[in-house]
Design an enzyme around this catalytic site. Structure first.
Site, PDB file in Angstrom:
ATOM      1  CG  ASP A   1      -2.102   1.296   1.897  1.00 53.11           C
ATOM      2  OD1 ASP A   1      -2.077   2.122   0.399  1.00 53.11           O
ATOM      3  OD2 ASP A   1      -2.909   1.161   1.734  1.00 53.11           O
ATOM      4  CG  HIS A   2       2.978   4.068  -3.410  1.00 56.14           C
ATOM      5  ND1 HIS A   2       4.076   4.622  -2.304  1.00 56.14           N
ATOM      6  CD2 HIS A   2       3.967   4.160  -4.473  1.00 56.14           C
ATOM      7  CE1 HIS A   2       4.829   5.163  -3.004  1.00 56.14           C
ATOM      8  NE2 HIS A   2       4.832   4.560  -3.866  1.00 56.14           N
ATOM      9  NE  ARG A   3      -4.417   3.969   1.278  1.00 56.99           N
ATOM     10  CZ  ARG A   3      -5.602   2.988   1.743  1.00 56.99           C
ATOM     11  NH1 ARG A   3      -6.403   4.093   1.577  1.00 56.99           N
ATOM     12  NH2 ARG A   3      -5.113   2.439   1.989  1.00 56.99           N
TER      13      ARG A   3
END
Length: 406
Positions: free
Chosen positions: A375-377
């Site tokens: 998850d790049h968040r």
């Protein structure tokens, strides 16, 4: 009358599909007798009767999907009737009963007995699909449980060897292949969860490879000494060690409260391919278990998942998921994260290929490719590379992995 409602048979369950009623209106039932099979997003479960009595009404049709709390059927309890019968018998002297034979009405008044056949919902379905009364099938298991092999033997009318049972399964399943495959049950739940994950999480996939040569040699050495440990057990242990150093990947994003929850427990989900669809049994507290214990649990959970015998608690609370698709021949993929986790790693095919060793010599090595979706968040690419480098280092130099266990 008592209502039989769809209740939560697993953590987080909100709805279920009514698969099959095991009783019909007018049937007499006993306490704890199975009444109906329901399909959740993870398993097939039986709902049992809360009392003895008569089935008076069935409210929901088979095939319908309903919310938890929905009334499925009504049962009129016969507890009061049985109590009156008992008092009547106790008030009659024993001497008055001697020499008297029961008439037909008295025989009908005797309380019914219910034979509870031990069998999984999947086995019951095979029997139903082939018009077999499961009570007629003889159980060969010492526990008395009727297995799917018992049903296949009954279907053929002969006692078969294990090889012939396999042939029978193939024959029956080939006859059951439908022209249309219903999009419901576990398959529909998988689709819903995958869609939520993909459309909620900005996925990034990092590809890399690891030299498995030394680990494979260690595995063979252990096998020669009498300890047979599967490669996934080593991989999972190396992952947990790496996760403790990079806790951001053992986390969950709580958007509503604007926080990232770093999980203190390390529960590893094992993506498993079954006839019903993708199941994810979970090894809990992996950081507190030895490689030998992990190996045993991976084997047991995988077998129960394929057989459809997982319990709800065995599929709950995973914090990180692995997918071992290498044995299927996979060389690469962009896996979808098991929402709401932060990352998932997939192990692909291990191939022999020429490599250059530390002495600048060209030798044959065993190279495994893997892909990690995250998850790049929550995490950045650089952190993912550092994490997988740490993991690969433990695998390529397994003596370091052993040192971490001391």
């Amino acid at each position: 009358m008592l209502e039989v409602k769809l209740h939560d048979v697993g953590e987080g369950m909100t709805e279920g599909e009514v698969l099959h009623y095991l009783v019909k209106v007018g049937d007499s039932v006993m306490t704890d007798q199975p009444l109906v099979e329901v399909q959740t997003d993870k398993m097939v479960a039986e709902l049992t009767s809360p009392c003895s009595g008569i089935v008076k009404e069935i409210r929901i049709d088979e095939g319908e999907v309903v919310q938890v709390g929905t009334s499925l059927l009504y049962i009129e309890s016969d507890e009061s009737v049985r109590t009156e019968q008992k008092l009547h018998v106790e008030m009659n002297p024993v001497s008055e009963m001697k020499g008297k034979s029961m008439n037909n009405n008295e025989e009908k008044a005797l309380p019914m007995t219910y034979k509870r056949v031990l069998a999984t919902p999947y086995t019951r379905k095979i029997a139903r699909d082939n018009n077999i009364n499961i009570e007629d099938v003889r159980a060969t298991d010492p526990s008395g449980r009727v297995t799917e092999e018992d049903v296949f033997r009954f279907l053929k009318g002969i006692q078969s060897t294990e090889e012939s049972v396999k042939d029978e399964k193939q024959t029956v399943f080939s006859q059951e292949i439908p022209d249309e495959i219903p999009f419901k049950g576990i398959r529909k739940k998988i689709a819903e969860k995958m869609s939520k994950s993909l459309f909620t999480i900005p996925h990034v996939t990092h590809f890399d490879e690891v030299n498995m040569t030394n680990l494979l040699e260690l595995k063979e050495q252990m096998k020669a000494s009498g300890e047979s440990i599967s490669i996934p057990a080593f991989l999972i242990k190396a992952l947990v060690i790496s996760l403790k150093e990079f806790p951001i990947f053992n986390a969950e994003l709580d958007e509503e409260n604007s926080r990232i929850l770093l999980k203190k427990n390390y529960h590893i989900g094992i993506a498993t391919n079954t006839e019903s669809g993708l199941m994810v049994p979970v090894i809990h507290h992996v950081d507190k278990k030895s490689i030998k214990q992990i190996n045993k649990e991976v084997k047991g959970l995988t077998e129960r998942a394929i057989a459809g015998k997982l319990q709800p608690f065995e599929m709950q609370n995973s914090t990180f998921t692995v997918s071992n698709v290498g044995p299927l021949g996979s060389t690469g993929a962009t896996p979808i994260i098991n929402y709401p986790e932060t990352a998932l790693i997939a192990f692909h095919k291990t191939k022999k290929q020429p490599i250059v060793n530390s002495h600048d010599e060209i030798v044959i090595g065993h190279i495994m490719t893997f892909s990690m979706a995250f998850d790049h968040r929550v995490a950045d690419g650089a952190t993912a590379v550092e994490f997988t480098n740490r993991f690969a280092g433990l695998i390529e130099q397994p003596h370091k992995l052993m040192l971490e266990l001391i």
